[in-house]
Design an enzyme around this catalytic site. Structure first.
Site, PDB file in Angstrom:
ATOM      1  N   HIS A 213      -1.462  -2.642  -5.131  1.00 17.49           N
ATOM      2  CA  HIS A 213      -2.109  -3.874  -4.684  1.00 17.49           C
ATOM      3  C   HIS A 213      -2.282  -4.878  -5.814  1.00 17.49           C
ATOM      4  O   HIS A 213      -2.290  -6.081  -5.585  1.00 17.49           O
ATOM      5  CB  HIS A 213      -3.407  -3.564  -3.950  1.00 17.49           C
ATOM      6  CG  HIS A 213      -3.125  -3.072  -2.568  1.00 17.49           C
ATOM      7  ND1 HIS A 213      -3.012  -1.740  -2.271  1.00 17.49           N
ATOM      8  CD2 HIS A 213      -2.827  -3.750  -1.430  1.00 17.49           C
ATOM      9  CE1 HIS A 213      -2.692  -1.620  -0.992  1.00 17.49           C
ATOM     10  NE2 HIS A 213      -2.577  -2.821  -0.461  1.00 17.49           N
ATOM     11  N   GLU A 456       2.266   2.218   9.643  1.00 16.17           N
ATOM     12  CA  GLU A 456       2.407   2.462   8.202  1.00 16.17           C
ATOM     13  C   GLU A 456       2.244   3.921   7.816  1.00 16.17           C
ATOM     14  O   GLU A 456       2.248   4.263   6.649  1.00 16.17           O
ATOM     15  CB  GLU A 456       1.503   1.547   7.379  1.00 16.17           C
ATOM     16  CG  GLU A 456       0.081   1.473   7.808  1.00 16.17           C
ATOM     17  CD  GLU A 456      -0.713   0.449   7.001  1.00 16.17           C
ATOM     18  OE1 GLU A 456      -0.198  -0.106   6.038  1.00 16.17           O
ATOM     19  OE2 GLU A 456      -1.874   0.234   7.351  1.00 16.17           O
ATOM     20  N   ASP A 480       3.168   1.154   2.755  1.00 14.67           N
ATOM     21  CA  ASP A 480       2.575   2.468   2.997  1.00 14.67           C
ATOM     22  C   ASP A 480       3.529   3.393   3.736  1.00 14.67           C
ATOM     23  O   ASP A 480       3.519   4.602   3.502  1.00 14.67           O
ATOM     24  CB  ASP A 480       1.262   2.325   3.787  1.00 14.67           C
ATOM     25  CG  ASP A 480       0.117   1.959   2.859  1.00 14.67           C
ATOM     26  OD1 ASP A 480       0.011   2.579   1.790  1.00 14.67           O
ATOM     27  OD2 ASP A 480      -0.639   1.030   3.185  1.00 14.67           O
ATOM     28  N   CYS A 527       5.535  -6.568   7.619  1.00 17.50           N
ATOM     29  CA  CYS A 527       4.663  -7.333   6.718  1.00 17.50           C
ATOM     30  C   CYS A 527       4.528  -6.676   5.345  1.00 17.50           C
ATOM     31  O   CYS A 527       3.758  -7.117   4.517  1.00 17.50           O
ATOM     32  CB  CYS A 527       3.289  -7.550   7.345  1.00 17.50           C
ATOM     33  SG  CYS A 527       2.398  -6.024   7.625  1.00 17.50           S
TER      34      CYS A 527
HETATM   35  C1  PEP Z   1       1.848  -2.198   3.895  1.00 21.35           C
HETATM   36  O1  PEP Z   1       1.372  -1.080   3.721  1.00 21.35           O
HETATM   37  O2  PEP Z   1       3.073  -2.427   3.928  1.00 21.35           O
HETATM   38  C2  PEP Z   1       0.959  -3.352   4.062  1.00 21.35           C
HETATM   39  C3  PEP Z   1       1.432  -4.534   4.381  1.00 21.35           C
HETATM   40  O3  PEP Z   1      -0.351  -3.168   3.810  1.00 21.35           O
HETATM   41  P1  PEP Z   1      -0.964  -3.064   2.324  1.00 21.35           P
HETATM   42  O4  PEP Z   1       0.127  -3.401   1.364  1.00 21.35           O
HETATM   43  O5  PEP Z   1      -2.102  -3.991   2.242  1.00 21.35           O
HETATM   44  O6  PEP Z   1      -1.365  -1.617   2.265  1.00 21.35           O
HETATM   45 MG    MG Z   2      -0.699  -0.749   4.067  1.00 18.31          MG
END
Ligand code: PEP
Ligand code: MG
Length: 589
Positions: A213, A456, A480, A527
């Site tokens: 993140h 995910e 994920d 996403c």
């Molecule tokens: C993902 O896991 O691809 C996602 C978009 O969520 P995050 O990156 O916030 O875990």
């Molecule tokens: Mg995620």
């Protein structure tokens, strides 16, 4: 002497600047720039902290029993001496007055400077005094943590820095405008947020994976960044000239004039490419064979909506709402505060839809900015995302009510992270119903929301039909999905080479979810970071994806790929890639 450090490329472009080292301390400290008028107050805070620790140690000395070991009293003497040493106090004052660092940042920076001097000492006894120094600084920091800062951290906008020893950059008034790059062992996502509006032209961290993140927030800032650079924070020194090559994942320290000139040239090339892409902003994202593709933005804060609109996004596909909750040291924002933040994002999108994902904390996104890695055996598999929300239904419904109320103001979709079980789906939907009932009881107006699930975890992908019975749309979180399918920690640079969006197992899960969604006439978006990866666009289009959500900074580059794509040709090729054992090799064809 020029040398380079290699890491993982996470945010593209070239940054050239002076290194600002953010020391890692066992005590969690804030890093922000102060205003000039705050200098005396910040120095006073450090002075008070130091005096309090001196008094505490003196008290300990006085209360020491007569039979206490001699080493103990000697140790206290050393600590008292270090506390009063001019190298510490003078250095801290320097960072506050010359660089406008807040008190804690100044302290940890000076700690780093002196610790390096200790490291270089020949005498083993003296070398070992480094640990004592760390202890006394941590005592001061702990004391200061208990004493509120007299002034709130100001928003850190671009500012001019007084810089030392840089004759060629000196302006008439003695200040200089020198780009600064941040070098740290690790930065939490909350730290990154703090730096988001700041002066830094680039970032380097020792740890972290491409889709950690911290890397995601760095990417959203659209400035060059390298993570997983192992010992960078040990090798780079305060004020070193550094080049960050965000395309290659390389950090060049103390570059020679010829290297500087080469990278300066490349920097201008990147700028020209950006200007060229900017012309596509108003061009509709339609493939050569006429398929309309939805390009959406991922945002972390309501203020990011402006960048999304500027980049030509047709909506927000993922608002990572947890960033509203971070760094509040346990005090979650109330319903009204959240409502206002969601309204700000909705207003910022000027009538375009906004998909708000409910809080996804845990793993590498701790709420309170502390590494939870130590406190759980395996945080990525622990109480994270929807599990966290369902474990605290009252907190969850506070968020749901805020989102439902905001939906009266504009088009809002509600997205739930990390669902894996049917009972979780049912509990989640029951909480939404309950939140609506609570608003009804209060007579509070609210709007319609489409409900969506993130896919995910592999379990969710494999039971996509069940998900489609309950939800209006799906959003594939590849970050994920890859982590959990391949069993590798997305934040761990040691296994970053195994993080593979093209692994056949990952591709098959993604392809099946897209296909099933389409069969049932429901929208499926990606996403995760693969949506903003230009090398993946043709494949995802060929697999049937029509909706991509990514950082605003990536949208125009992806649009360029879309404009060049012919899905009639890509679809059979994508099936071929899907059936292969090594999709990576076919991708190049
Ligand atoms: C993902 O896991 O691809 C996602 C978009 O969520 P995050 O990156 O916030 O875990
Ligand atoms: Mg995620």
């Amino acid at each position: 002497m020029t040398f380079s450090v290699h890491g993982l490329a996470v945010a593209r472009g070239i940054a050239i600047g002076r290194a600002v080292l953010v020391a890692s301390s066992r005590v969690d400290v804030a890093h922000y720039f102060i205003e000039a008028e705050q200098i005396p107050a910040e120095i006073e805070r450090v002075r008070q902290g130091r005096n309090a620790v001196v008094e505490e140690l003196q008290r300990l000395q006085t209360d020491m029993p007569a039979d206490a070991p001699h080493e103990l009293t000697a140790l206290l003497d050393v600590h008292l001496m270090l506390l009063q040493d001019e190298a510490l106090t003078g250095g801290v004052k320097h960072w506050i007055t010359e660089r406008l660092y807040n008190a804690e940042w100044a302290l940890t920076t000076q700690l780093e400077v002196i610790a390096r001097q200790f490291d270089e000492m020949e005498d083993e006894y003296l070398r070992e005094r480094k640990a004592d120094l760390e202890q006394v600084v941590e005592r001061i920091l702990r004391y200061m943590k208990g004493v509120a800062s007299p002034v709130a951290p100001p928003p850190s906008g671009p500012r001019r820095h007084k810089q030392l020893g840089l004759q060629q950059d000196l302006l008439l008034d003695g200040t200089v405008d020198v780009p600064l790059v941040l070098v740290a062992h690790d930065l939490s996502p909350a730290d990154m947020l703090q730096f988001k509006q700041s002066v830094f032209a680039g970032f380097v961290t020792d740890v972290g994976g491409k889709t950690s993140h911290t890397a995601i927030v760095a990417r959203s800032m659209d400035i060059p960044a390298v993570v997983g650079a192992r010992a960078a924070s040990q090798l780079v020194r305060q004020d070193d000239w550094v080049i960050i090559d965000g395309d290659a994942g390389v950090v060049i320290v103390d570059p020679s004039p010829i290297i500087l000139a080469e990278y300066g040239f490349r920097q201008r090339q990147v700028e020209l490419e950006r200007e060229r892409l900017a012309r596509l902003r108003h061009t509709p994202a339609v493939t050569l064979d006429g398929h309309k593709i939805e390009l959406l933005a991922n945002i972390e804060q309501p203020g990011d909506a402006a960048a999304a609109v500027r980049a030509g996004a047709v909506g927000v596909g993922l608002f990572r709402s947890e960033f509203l909750f971070m760094g509040k040291t346990g005090n979650l924002p109330g319903e009204d505060e959240q409502y206002r933040a969601y309204c700000e994002a909705i207003d910022g999108m000027q009538g375009l839809p906004v998909t708000i994902r409910t809080i996804d904390v845990g793993a590498d996104k701790p709420l309170d900015n502390k590494a939870h890695k130590d406190s759980y055996l395996n945080p990525a598999l622990g109480l994270r995302a929807i599990r966290w929300s369902l474990a605290d239904p009252s907190m969850f419904r506070t968020q749901l009510r805020a989102v439902l109320r905001a939906a009266a103001r504009g088009k809002v979709n509600l997205l739930f992270p990390m669902l894996a079980h049917t009972h979780e789906i049912q509990q989640t939907l029951a909480q939404v119903e309950l939140a609506r009932a609570e608003l009804d009881a209060r007579g509070e107006p609210y709007g319609h929301v489409e409900l969506g699930a993130m896919i995910e975890v592999p379990a969710a992908a494999l039971m996509v039909r069940t998900f489609l019975k309950y939800f209006d749309f799906l959003s594939i979180g590849t970050n994920d999905l890859i982590q959990y399918t391949l069993a590798i920690d997305r934040a761990d640079e040691a296994v970053a080479h195994l993080y593979d969006p093209l692994h056949p197992a990952v591709l098959r899960l993604v392809a099946d979810v897209i296909a099933e969604g389409h069969r049932q006439g429901k929208s499926v978006c990606v996403c995760g970071e693969t949506a903003g990866d230009v090398t993946m666009t043709r494949l995802l289009l060929g697999l049937g994806l029509r909706s991509f959500s990514m950082h605003p900074a990536q949208i125009l580059a992806i649009k360029q790929e879309v404009l060049r794509a012919d899905i009639r040709k890509l679809a059979p090729w994508a099936q071929q890639v899907l059936e292969g054992d090594e999709p990576g090799t076919l991708l190049a064809s």
